[in-house]
Motif scaffolding. Structure first.
Motif, PDB file in Angstrom:
ATOM      1  N   VAL A 134       0.824  -1.204   0.000  1.00  0.00           N
ATOM      2  CA  VAL A 134       0.000   0.000   0.000  1.00  0.00           C
ATOM      3  C   VAL A 134       0.863   1.261   0.000  1.00  0.00           C
ATOM      4  O   VAL A 134       0.434   2.322  -0.456  1.00  0.00           O
ATOM      5  CB  VAL A 134      -0.970  -0.001   1.212  1.00  0.00           C
ATOM      6  N   ILE A 135       2.104   1.147   0.469  1.00  0.00           N
ATOM      7  CA  ILE A 135       3.060   2.266   0.411  1.00  0.00           C
ATOM      8  C   ILE A 135       3.321   2.569  -1.071  1.00  0.00           C
ATOM      9  O   ILE A 135       3.756   1.683  -1.821  1.00  0.00           O
ATOM     10  CB  ILE A 135       4.366   1.903   1.135  1.00  0.00           C
ATOM     11  N   PRO A 136       3.055   3.771  -1.552  1.00  0.00           N
ATOM     12  CA  PRO A 136       3.081   4.036  -2.999  1.00  0.00           C
ATOM     13  C   PRO A 136       4.380   3.655  -3.703  1.00  0.00           C
ATOM     14  O   PRO A 136       4.341   3.154  -4.841  1.00  0.00           O
ATOM     15  CB  PRO A 136       2.823   5.543  -3.082  1.00  0.00           C
ATOM     16  N   GLU A 137       5.523   3.863  -3.072  1.00  0.00           N
ATOM     17  CA  GLU A 137       6.786   3.504  -3.710  1.00  0.00           C
ATOM     18  C   GLU A 137       6.917   1.992  -3.878  1.00  0.00           C
ATOM     19  O   GLU A 137       7.475   1.512  -4.870  1.00  0.00           O
ATOM     20  CB  GLU A 137       7.961   4.048  -2.884  1.00  0.00           C
ATOM     21  N   ILE A 138       6.404   1.231  -2.915  1.00  0.00           N
ATOM     22  CA  ILE A 138       6.400  -0.236  -3.025  1.00  0.00           C
ATOM     23  C   ILE A 138       5.337  -0.671  -4.029  1.00  0.00           C
ATOM     24  O   ILE A 138       5.535  -1.607  -4.808  1.00  0.00           O
ATOM     25  CB  ILE A 138       6.143  -0.899  -1.655  1.00  0.00           C
ATOM     26  N   PHE A 139       4.219   0.045  -4.030  1.00  0.00           N
ATOM     27  CA  PHE A 139       3.129  -0.279  -4.948  1.00  0.00           C
ATOM     28  C   PHE A 139       3.595  -0.210  -6.394  1.00  0.00           C
ATOM     29  O   PHE A 139       3.257  -1.067  -7.214  1.00  0.00           O
ATOM     30  CB  PHE A 139       1.955   0.676  -4.719  1.00  0.00           C
ATOM     31  N   GLU A 140       4.377   0.803  -6.713  1.00  0.00           N
ATOM     32  CA  GLU A 140       4.857   0.931  -8.095  1.00  0.00           C
ATOM     33  C   GLU A 140       5.773  -0.230  -8.469  1.00  0.00           C
ATOM     34  O   GLU A 140       5.705  -0.739  -9.595  1.00  0.00           O
ATOM     35  CB  GLU A 140       5.581   2.261  -8.300  1.00  0.00           C
ATOM     36  N   SER A 187      -5.971   6.957   1.811  1.00  0.00           N
ATOM     37  CA  SER A 187      -5.202   8.055   1.228  1.00  0.00           C
ATOM     38  C   SER A 187      -4.163   7.523   0.243  1.00  0.00           C
ATOM     39  O   SER A 187      -4.021   8.048  -0.870  1.00  0.00           O
ATOM     40  CB  SER A 187      -4.519   8.844   2.342  1.00  0.00           C
ATOM     41  N   PHE A 188      -3.436   6.471   0.636  1.00  0.00           N
ATOM     42  CA  PHE A 188      -2.463   5.859  -0.268  1.00  0.00           C
ATOM     43  C   PHE A 188      -3.146   5.319  -1.519  1.00  0.00           C
ATOM     44  O   PHE A 188      -2.613   5.415  -2.638  1.00  0.00           O
ATOM     45  CB  PHE A 188      -1.741   4.712   0.431  1.00  0.00           C
ATOM     46  N   THR A 189      -4.328   4.743  -1.339  1.00  0.00           N
ATOM     47  CA  THR A 189      -5.021   4.104  -2.458  1.00  0.00           C
ATOM     48  C   THR A 189      -5.400   5.116  -3.528  1.00  0.00           C
ATOM     49  O   THR A 189      -5.403   4.802  -4.723  1.00  0.00           O
ATOM     50  CB  THR A 189      -6.253   3.338  -1.953  1.00  0.00           C
ATOM     51  N   ASN A 190      -5.724   6.341  -3.130  1.00  0.00           N
ATOM     52  CA  ASN A 190      -6.032   7.370  -4.130  1.00  0.00           C
ATOM     53  C   ASN A 190      -4.870   7.560  -5.093  1.00  0.00           C
ATOM     54  O   ASN A 190      -5.061   7.725  -6.305  1.00  0.00           O
ATOM     55  CB  ASN A 190      -6.361   8.695  -3.434  1.00  0.00           C
ATOM     56  N   GLU A 191      -3.654   7.530  -4.573  1.00  0.00           N
ATOM     57  CA  GLU A 191      -2.468   7.629  -5.421  1.00  0.00           C
ATOM     58  C   GLU A 191      -2.218   6.324  -6.167  1.00  0.00           C
ATOM     59  O   GLU A 191      -1.883   6.312  -7.357  1.00  0.00           O
ATOM     60  CB  GLU A 191      -1.249   7.989  -4.570  1.00  0.00           C
ATOM     61  N   ASN A 192      -2.387   5.207  -5.471  1.00  0.00           N
ATOM     62  CA  ASN A 192      -2.091   3.905  -6.076  1.00  0.00           C
ATOM     63  C   ASN A 192      -3.019   3.569  -7.235  1.00  0.00           C
ATOM     64  O   ASN A 192      -2.610   2.896  -8.191  1.00  0.00           O
ATOM     65  CB  ASN A 192      -2.164   2.807  -5.010  1.00  0.00           C
ATOM     66  N   GLN A 193      -4.260   4.037  -7.167  1.00  0.00           N
ATOM     67  CA  GLN A 193      -5.182   3.761  -8.267  1.00  0.00           C
ATOM     68  C   GLN A 193      -4.718   4.422  -9.563  1.00  0.00           C
ATOM     69  O   GLN A 193      -4.925   3.879 -10.655  1.00  0.00           O
ATOM     70  CB  GLN A 193      -6.596   4.207  -7.885  1.00  0.00           C
ATOM     71  N   ARG A 194      -4.072   5.570  -9.444  1.00  0.00           N
ATOM     72  CA  ARG A 194      -3.508   6.209 -10.648  1.00  0.00           C
ATOM     73  C   ARG A 194      -2.369   5.354 -11.214  1.00  0.00           C
ATOM     74  O   ARG A 194      -2.196   5.274 -12.440  1.00  0.00           O
ATOM     75  CB  ARG A 194      -3.012   7.620 -10.310  1.00  0.00           C
ATOM     76  N   THR A 195      -1.628   4.700 -10.325  1.00  0.00           N
ATOM     77  CA  THR A 195      -0.551   3.822 -10.781  1.00  0.00           C
ATOM     78  C   THR A 195      -1.115   2.569 -11.442  1.00  0.00           C
ATOM     79  O   THR A 195      -0.543   2.062 -12.417  1.00  0.00           O
ATOM     80  CB  THR A 195       0.357   3.433  -9.590  1.00  0.00           C
ATOM     81  N   VAL A 196      -2.240   2.075 -10.951  1.00  0.00           N
ATOM     82  CA  VAL A 196      -2.923   0.945 -11.597  1.00  0.00           C
ATOM     83  C   VAL A 196      -3.222   1.279 -13.051  1.00  0.00           C
ATOM     84  O   VAL A 196      -2.926   0.500 -13.969  1.00  0.00           O
ATOM     85  CB  VAL A 196      -4.236   0.591 -10.846  1.00  0.00           C
ATOM     86  N   TYR A 197      -3.798   2.448 -13.270  1.00  0.00           N
ATOM     87  CA  TYR A 197      -4.150   2.847 -14.639  1.00  0.00           C
ATOM     88  C   TYR A 197      -2.901   3.087 -15.481  1.00  0.00           C
ATOM     89  O   TYR A 197      -2.877   2.766 -16.676  1.00  0.00           O
ATOM     90  CB  TYR A 197      -5.022   4.101 -14.607  1.00  0.00           C
TER      91      TYR A 197
END
Length: 282
Positions: A134-140, A187-197
């Protein structure tokens, strides 16, 4: 857009014989549809050779694991003097811009995915044990690996805040910690969803299992589902264990979720179709 579909997903497959037995019985005798496997554990081989042959239509994902056990690579920033993982979620978050740490995480994740691939496992979803990604840097990092290993679905953590009508459930430190995580993860998910797309991947729309982590039972599941009215994929995350002896604890309660046919009927009455990621591929 999907109709209202629900995936009951068990994390921790392969961690121990208790998890493995819970997956088997949850699938064969209950309505468990999906499980996420850890490949760097002592019970991984037993999961592959003794459990999965009896679970032909179980949808399998992977829990990339830098939280428990020993690594498959040399990742000294993540381990203690005994060679075991011991870096907490908070420490990883605070060091999320450390390039060496991120490289070690990526290489360890790749080794775990390679082990799954060498074992002939077809993976339909990617996630991490204890939700580290869920941490955005790990998510990417995980998104890049999902593309590399041809895994379409990655878990995200959008949970609707809800409360079960039992006061005592909320009078403990675990619940307060969970409540903080619901907001932080959202809050993290809002950013992570952009990375999904960005990586042209797919994800669940909602999740249940953060706000009542380590307190999940039949009531918390049903109450959470009542909050979801819109169409999409809802993933319930549980960590079930089935012990040889009659042991009742938090994880055996989560196993009981998989066996409760009254709950299954309630899920249907709430308008959900029970499915899994394997079926969504078809």
């Amino acid at each position: 857009m999907f109709e209202k579909v629900l995936i009951l997903n068990a994390d921790g497959f392969g961690l121990s014989n208790a998890e493995n037995q819970a997956i088997l019985e949850g699938y064969v005798n209950g309505f468990l549809t999906s499980a996420n496997i850890c490949t760097n554990t002592d019970s991984f081989e037993s999961a592959v050779h003794n459990i999965l042959p009896d679970c032909a239509n179980l949808s399998l994902g992977i829990n990339l694991n830098i939280s428990q056990g020993t690594p498959l690579t040399n990742c000294n920033l993540l381990t203690n003097e005994h060679g075991n993982f011991d870096m907490s979620f908070m420490n990883i978050y605070l060091n999320r811009n450390n390039a060496t740490l991120l490289e070690q995480i990526k290489e360890e994740f790749k080794a775990q995915l390679d082990k799954a691939q060498l074992s002939g496992l077809r993976l339909y979803q990617i996630s991490t044990l204890e939700h580290i990604h869920v941490i955005p840097e790990i998510f990417e990092i995980v998104c890049k690996l999902a593309k590399e290993y041809n895994i379409d679905y990655i878990r995200t953590h959008n949970e609707e805040l809800y409360f079960v009508p039992k006061f005592f459930k909320h009078l403990n430190f675990q619940y307060m910690k969970n409540l903080i995580n619901v907001g932080k993860f959202k809050s993290f998910t809002n950013e992570n969803q952009r990375t999904v797309y960005k990586y042209n991947l797919k994800t669940n729309n909602y999740i249940i299992g953060i706000g009542y982590n380590k307190m999940m039972d039949i009531e918390t599941v049903e109450q959470g589902l009542q909050m979801i009215e819109e169409n999409g994929i809802t993933e319930i995350v549980i960590h079930p264990k089935k012990y040889q002896n009659i042991i009742k604890n938090l994880r055996s309660k989560e196993f009981a979720i998989t066996q409760n046919m009254t709950l299954k009927d309630s899920i249907t009455r709430l308008g959900f179709e029970i499915t899994n990621y394997k079926k969504l591929y078809e």
